[in-house]
Design an enzyme around this catalytic site. Structure first.
Site, PDB file in Angstrom:
ATOM      1  N   LEU A  64      90.914  37.805  53.959  1.00 23.24           N
ATOM      2  CA  LEU A  64      90.395  36.801  52.915  1.00 23.24           C
ATOM      3  C   LEU A  64      89.886  37.264  51.514  1.00 23.24           C
ATOM      4  CD1 LEU A  64      88.364  35.155  55.811  1.00 23.24           C
ATOM      5  CD2 LEU A  64      90.362  33.985  54.743  1.00 23.24           C
ATOM      6  N   THR A  95      87.955  42.872  51.610  1.00 28.30           N
ATOM      7  CA  THR A  95      86.973  43.751  50.876  1.00 28.30           C
ATOM      8  C   THR A  95      85.952  42.829  50.492  1.00 28.30           C
ATOM      9  OG1 THR A  95      88.664  44.951  49.517  1.00 28.30           O
ATOM     10  CG2 THR A  95      86.271  45.251  48.967  1.00 28.30           C
ATOM     11  N   LYS A 170      85.286  51.340  50.578  1.00 23.86           N
ATOM     12  CA  LYS A 170      86.515  50.710  49.933  1.00 23.86           C
ATOM     13  C   LYS A 170      85.885  50.342  48.586  1.00 23.86           C
ATOM     14  CE  LYS A 170      90.163  48.380  49.110  1.00 23.86           C
ATOM     15  NZ  LYS A 170      90.457  47.164  49.364  1.00 23.86           N
ATOM     16  N   LYS A 239      85.442  41.131  41.338  1.00 19.47           N
ATOM     17  CA  LYS A 239      84.809  40.662  42.585  1.00 19.47           C
ATOM     18  C   LYS A 239      84.260  42.040  43.165  1.00 19.47           C
ATOM     19  CE  LYS A 239      87.000  40.253  46.111  1.00 19.47           C
ATOM     20  NZ  LYS A 239      86.847  41.040  47.505  1.00 19.47           N
TER      21      LYS A 239
END
Lengths: 295, 295, 295, 295
Positions: A64, A95, A170, A239
């Site tokens: 997502l 992430t 990540k 983001k």
């Protein structure tokens, strides 16, 4: 195994194709039904909510856009936890925010459900080719259990630490990649303004200590850097760097370059480039300096 | 050919060895005479000034720390131009100021001497192995003439443009490399503070879009990043980023990341790390956060 | 009027004293009971929870460290909304998150309670002297109703806009003040390193376009800048700049200086100065450069 | 006294008028002869070179754009030192490079001429009104000797230190002022994007710790910030911050905010605003965010 997949965008559809190839039964859901057509044609079953996906699955894979979507898909009224049976496992490959994923894992645990984070590197080409690297956060038992399905989608899995640690790794990864991207942009802009042959500059940069995956993949040696079709969108990079920036503030690590990159992304969004690939960080230089950096 | 070499430090001594191997006659000079011992033992002749080197040579190669030294060596009373005969060629392999090198080329031209810039990438290992890349600034004729001697020392030569263009490319190269270095430092510091296994983090970063030459060479996968023996000293990196910063101001290109990196280098110098390798940008994080990033 | 006051720290105790002087009945609460002693001795009544404060009051004034505390005090089981009668008004003078204060105002509205934000400028001296400036967010009716009690504590009230706008203005205010603080620190550090007489430098800066409230109040002309007794703590400034940074990201305004200041505050915290006054941004310069900036 | 004045731009013409008012004999020169008309009409004599000005004067005042012009005017073939008699004094009121001014003072000394630096704060209004502040670098004797003529043009003179120290103080001053300017721009841009009434925001900022000379003079309370008629041009501010940045690098003080401001000025120049007042740092925000900050 019975696998569920929620989110069949660029990453998810590639991952789903490899799950099917590995011989698993696949149930899929996406907020946009047509996004699942390819997988349904290849043999997957459609389910009309995350809840029904979970009811049909032993392992549910999430792919997502970010924290808000994951929270809704997991905890919502028709969410995964409303349908998952005890013993089910949720693998979040999005992430995501490390603190959110820990909270979701806690909520899952109360229902006897294991939830781990396993974000990926490799972009959509890697998802399609089954060559992703997964960085996994969760306990050893859950990590071992996730290995088979993850290896059907990727070429490497790294057990980073407890729940949340996969996302932490990540976010660090994406922050570094984005700073490297900005470094290339400044260097290429300076070279272009100096009237340099950018293919030669690219050769030089690639041959020495300035070389990076960003440079060689995003600015290939033939000098073409693409049409800003993502690739990796500015909005998504924003983001991720925002989450990395928050991580730095939570644990008290000053991130001067990471936050400068984040503000450059805010500027790109303000200038209308949010939906373009992050290589569009060249555009303000082109506009401001009246030069052509893309060749 | 009769080759002169002025400056026999880490880079110069490796380059000189390869010139000898290629069968040229070599005359050498260094401000510190003992620095030439190795080459003299291998067959080079010592000359006691740049002027006498030039008198004995068809081509004079310079390998000096920076602009101040090059200006002195070329224009000084006992400098190269005081000794060079018409038809002689000077190849400056130092990382130098593009505007200075243009000025020096002008002064040389008045004496019938060609002067080109040919800075290198590859560090001292490359100098020793003869695998340097030279980025050359000069006209086509001078470039062609320099090719043989440059290829005796390296594996690639790129003709970037007119005099000064080699240095311009090199400064862009070093600026990007140093930003990539800072990016890795911030990411590794954040990972270390989060308690992450840094070898695993390194594996993850190396496998994806965060990978860079800096990451893989300076932070090798076994996790050892060395003892800060340069390598490439903070003081030299400061000099190069200062020149890159000046270049940006001269032609009007804002360099936010390049200048942030430059200020971080100023801070490293202020904290006493000027003579260490640039990987010492980890040290303020280690000290401030009370963590160990080097493993 | 019957006024409640929750939070009697440096700001709150000064504000409470002026509420009493204006002739109002005052009920007080603080997480640390002894913090209310001074006000209780001056005639205030102690209540043992925010709920009981609200039960006894027509207007409840909050003076709390930040968003987390305000959320708990307003929405908690023994919180203000659990005790407030319809028609009650809550005035939050904390520096708070605009989005949180809007959410709290919505929750209050459902109980017939008005909640407005009215953060202050003026620090604790202003709170004590009754010379604060309030920047108020709320509708016109609520603003008018709050005026009397606010004017008992301050010398000016500005109606900025709807709920949240007061905090938005305050965050902008604090971001600018902190950047000005960092500007002075860099300038004074450079002057000190150059061996300049800092009193003279201060005179010069104060006489021209470099002058600012931060300069003249925090670095007074006699050259004494205090012992880092807050004043305004690094930890609080971090909280405020973090909120300002978030505001920038929410509405898409790149804030290069604001975020650089924020990272400097993270560094100050990492270096152990979180509980000191923000003038401690001089300390890393003093330590790194081995100079004395405070005179 | 017999005073010479070289450079009769915005600052110089105001200063010259006050020299005349004080009853001195004035000889003037400017690269653009018409720029001296006003002073000649008021009683000054025209001289057609810096040399002839110097020949006619006991004290020569310089008011020039920057280092390049000062160097040429002092050392050029028809320069001041070619005409000045032993015992003459040169007062450089330009904002200049400290190292250059020290070099010029050395060259002057060899001819028996004293040269001191006395840059000013106060802008052209102050020059006209005779209310400038001079920050003087030179030995005590020269400082005392300069006092009378400086006081005819200003309201305060500060003896900062030896030759060059006046410029050092001025560069620190201008760096801080420009950072304060950028701080206001970010804050006003954020307020504007949030839909805030900018006059109210201005009132709030002016009433608290965010207040600065830049805020109150450049963004007056009626909300009008002018038409970007300089005032103080971006190009000049760039020159000064570049000198300040160089100063930081010379003595090893990291200037994160100063250099960020410098890069913002480079960006303003690249965007075509070099000849506008530095308040034009608002323009990229207006363009990017599609808002109106000037009201």
């Amino acid at each position: 195994m019975k696998i569920g997949l929620i989110g069949t965008g660029k990453m998810g559809s590639g991952m789903g194709a490899n799950i099917l190839k590995a011989g698993h039964e696949l149930t899929v859901h996406d907020a946009k039904k047509t996004a699942t057509d390819e997988l349904v044609n290849a043999g997957a079953k459609w389910a009309n909510s995350p809840k029904t996906v979970a009811q049909a699955s032993e392992i549910v894979v999430l792919s997502l856009p970010g924290p808000a979507e994951v929270e809704q898909v997991v905890l919502g009224a028709n969410g995964v936890l409303a349908g998952a049976k005890p013993g089910c496992m949720v693998i979040d490959t999005s992430t995501n925010s490390p603190s959110l994923v820990r909270r979701l894992a806690g909520a899952a645990r109360e229902k006897g459900v294991a939830l781990i984070d396993a974000p990926v590197s490799g972009e959509m080409q890697g998802a399609r080719a089954g060559t992703l690297t997964f960085m996994v956060g969760g306990n050893k038992k859950d990590f071992d259990r996730s290995a088979a399905v993850l290896m059907s989608m990727g070429k490497a899995i790294v057990h980073v630490g407890d729940v949340g640690a996969g996302d932490e790794a990540k976010l660090i990864h994406n922050m570094i990649a984005q700073i490297n991207m900005q470094a290339v942009a400044e260097g290429m802009a300076l070279g272009a303004k100096l009237g340099m042959d950018l293919k030669k500059l690219n050769d030089i940069l690639s041959s020495g200590g300035a070389s990076s995956r960003i440079l060689t993949q995003k600015y290939p040696r033939n000098g073409f850097i693409g049409n800003f079709e993502p690739g990796f969108r500015v909005d998504l990079s924003f983001k991720d760097l925002n989450l990395a920036s928050n991580l730095g503030k939570e644990v008290g690590v000053p991130l001067f370059f990471g936050n400068l990159a984040l503000q450059r992304l805010v500027e790109l969004q303000a200038r209308g480039h949010g939906a373009k690939d992050t290589t569009s960080c060249l555009l303000p230089f082109e506009e401001m300096l009246n030069i052509k950096i893309r060749v």
